[in-house]
Design a protein around this motif. Sequence first.
Motif, PDB file in Angstrom:
ATOM      1  N   GLY A 132       0.809  -1.228   0.000  1.00 54.23           N
ATOM      2  CA  GLY A 132       0.000   0.000   0.000  1.00 54.23           C
ATOM      3  C   GLY A 132       0.835   1.268   0.000  1.00 54.23           C
ATOM      4  O   GLY A 132       0.423   2.291   0.535  1.00 54.23           O
ATOM      5  N   VAL A 133       2.026   1.179  -0.620  1.00 52.80           N
ATOM      6  CA  VAL A 133       2.936   2.330  -0.648  1.00 52.80           C
ATOM      7  C   VAL A 133       2.954   2.929  -2.058  1.00 52.80           C
ATOM      8  O   VAL A 133       3.110   2.203  -3.034  1.00 52.80           O
ATOM      9  N   SER A 134       2.763   4.247  -2.153  1.00 51.78           N
ATOM     10  CA  SER A 134       2.906   4.932  -3.437  1.00 51.78           C
ATOM     11  C   SER A 134       4.357   5.359  -3.609  1.00 51.78           C
ATOM     12  O   SER A 134       5.099   5.448  -2.630  1.00 51.78           O
ATOM     13  N   LEU A 187       1.996  12.678   6.397  1.00 50.79           N
ATOM     14  CA  LEU A 187       2.348  11.625   5.439  1.00 50.79           C
ATOM     15  C   LEU A 187       3.653  11.004   5.916  1.00 50.79           C
ATOM     16  O   LEU A 187       4.581  11.724   6.260  1.00 50.79           O
ATOM     17  N   ARG A 188       3.677   9.673   5.946  1.00 47.58           N
ATOM     18  CA  ARG A 188       4.924   9.023   6.370  1.00 47.58           C
ATOM     19  C   ARG A 188       5.781   8.775   5.117  1.00 47.58           C
ATOM     20  O   ARG A 188       5.451   7.940   4.283  1.00 47.58           O
ATOM     21  N   HIS A 210       5.452   1.124   7.593  1.00 45.95           N
ATOM     22  CA  HIS A 210       5.274   2.454   8.173  1.00 45.95           C
ATOM     23  C   HIS A 210       5.605   3.556   7.157  1.00 45.95           C
ATOM     24  O   HIS A 210       6.173   4.584   7.498  1.00 45.95           O
ATOM     25  N   THR A 211       5.318   3.276   5.885  1.00 50.12           N
ATOM     26  CA  THR A 211       5.563   4.254   4.821  1.00 50.12           C
ATOM     27  C   THR A 211       4.291   4.447   3.998  1.00 50.12           C
ATOM     28  O   THR A 211       3.642   3.474   3.620  1.00 50.12           O
ATOM     29  N   ASP A 212       3.914   5.712   3.756  1.00 50.88           N
ATOM     30  CA  ASP A 212       2.804   6.005   2.850  1.00 50.88           C
ATOM     31  C   ASP A 212       3.335   6.300   1.449  1.00 50.88           C
ATOM     32  O   ASP A 212       2.735   5.921   0.457  1.00 50.88           O
ATOM     33  N   LEU A 213       4.462   7.026   1.414  1.00 50.28           N
ATOM     34  CA  LEU A 213       5.005   7.455   0.120  1.00 50.28           C
ATOM     35  C   LEU A 213       6.521   7.243   0.104  1.00 50.28           C
ATOM     36  O   LEU A 213       7.228   7.738   0.979  1.00 50.28           O
ATOM     37  N   CYS A 253       0.477  14.391  -1.010  1.00 48.85           N
ATOM     38  CA  CYS A 253      -0.621  13.729  -0.290  1.00 48.85           C
ATOM     39  C   CYS A 253      -1.588  13.069  -1.273  1.00 48.85           C
ATOM     40  O   CYS A 253      -2.040  11.937  -1.062  1.00 48.85           O
ATOM     41  N   ALA A 275      -0.298   9.852  -2.622  1.00 51.63           N
ATOM     42  CA  ALA A 275      -0.348   8.778  -1.621  1.00 51.63           C
ATOM     43  C   ALA A 275      -1.786   8.452  -1.205  1.00 51.63           C
ATOM     44  O   ALA A 275      -2.001   7.642  -0.302  1.00 51.63           O
ATOM     45  N   LYS A 322      -3.825  10.393   0.286  1.00 55.69           N
ATOM     46  CA  LYS A 322      -4.124  10.974   1.604  1.00 55.69           C
ATOM     47  C   LYS A 322      -4.512  12.444   1.447  1.00 55.69           C
ATOM     48  O   LYS A 322      -4.236  13.270   2.315  1.00 55.69           O
TER      49      LYS A 322
END
Lengths: 116, 216
Positions: free
Chosen positions: B28-30, B57-58, B109-112, B210, B213, B215
């Motif tokens: 689920g990481v962009s 954003l992480r 623990h990463t969004d992007l 954002c 990602a 978000k």
Amino acid sequence: MHEAGIVAAILERALSLAEENGGLPIESIRIEAGALQQIVPEALEFAFTAAIAGTLAEGACLEWSVTPARVRCPECACDYEPEDVFWSCPACLAPGGKAVAGDEIILSSVVLREAG
Amino acid sequence: MEIKVVEKVLKVNDELAQAVRERLDAAGVSCINMISAPGSGKTSLLESAVKALGGRLRLSVIEGDPDTTLDAERIAACGTPVVQINTAGGCHLEANLVLRALDQIDLQHTDLLVIENVGNLVCPVSFDLGENRRVAVVSTTEGHDKPAKYPKLFRCADVVVLNKIDLLPYVDFRVDVFLDYVERLRPGVPVLQVSCRTCEGIGGWAAWLCDVAGKG
């Protein structure tokens, strides 16, 4: 100098083919370079000469031809060969076409030197 | 003996890029790939984004440079996880390097994931790294003619960031000509005009990240 990366990829594939065929030396490698890849012939030759030293491809010749660019118009869907960097459709003048040819480098064939 | 091959020379890179993409999708990481000339401010844009985002954003960052860990140190100083790839003189990142770097990134623990490519307007363009979006960065000190001279990058950019706009009064950069070139090469692409020094436009840059990602 993306030519070095491209030559490395070409050579890796060609050498593995030579290994698969009993380690025969490579006589020539043929590629088709898309015009949009912006390959500089001298840089390609230079990178190739440096990379083949001490391999089964040492002394091999790199033969290449250029595939012309073809662009598809996003509006009227006609294909055309762009004349400058700003692609605009000769039929309807729409900008922003998509490359449909000439944007790839293809390894076409490898010639191995057979013993005797 | 002639062996017919007929395959894309960069097939191996494309396959590895696809492996990167699948691994990131599964987590689920962009991912974005930032491409620019050296010194246009890619690292500064990331530092500014971290500040502006304030934890919304992480981010995790892969830094690509021929040598040193200077950029990674700057990103780490912002409290952002970072992996430095040194290409030992290589002028661009390739997918195998990114795939290997993923092992050192906490994807849970990463969004992007931000890949800062080696500073170069030509070579990085040919190598897919498994990113979802490409970012082209140009700074006003480089001149407004860059899109016309390096069209391939702009044709595949999903956003163009024009950095150092605080210097416009001191340089001969024609924003109107630059925007016209970009629009002709990539109709409709968003252009973000920013300054990391004055923070002008940085809110829009952070918002774009954002959005990528999911978000937003």
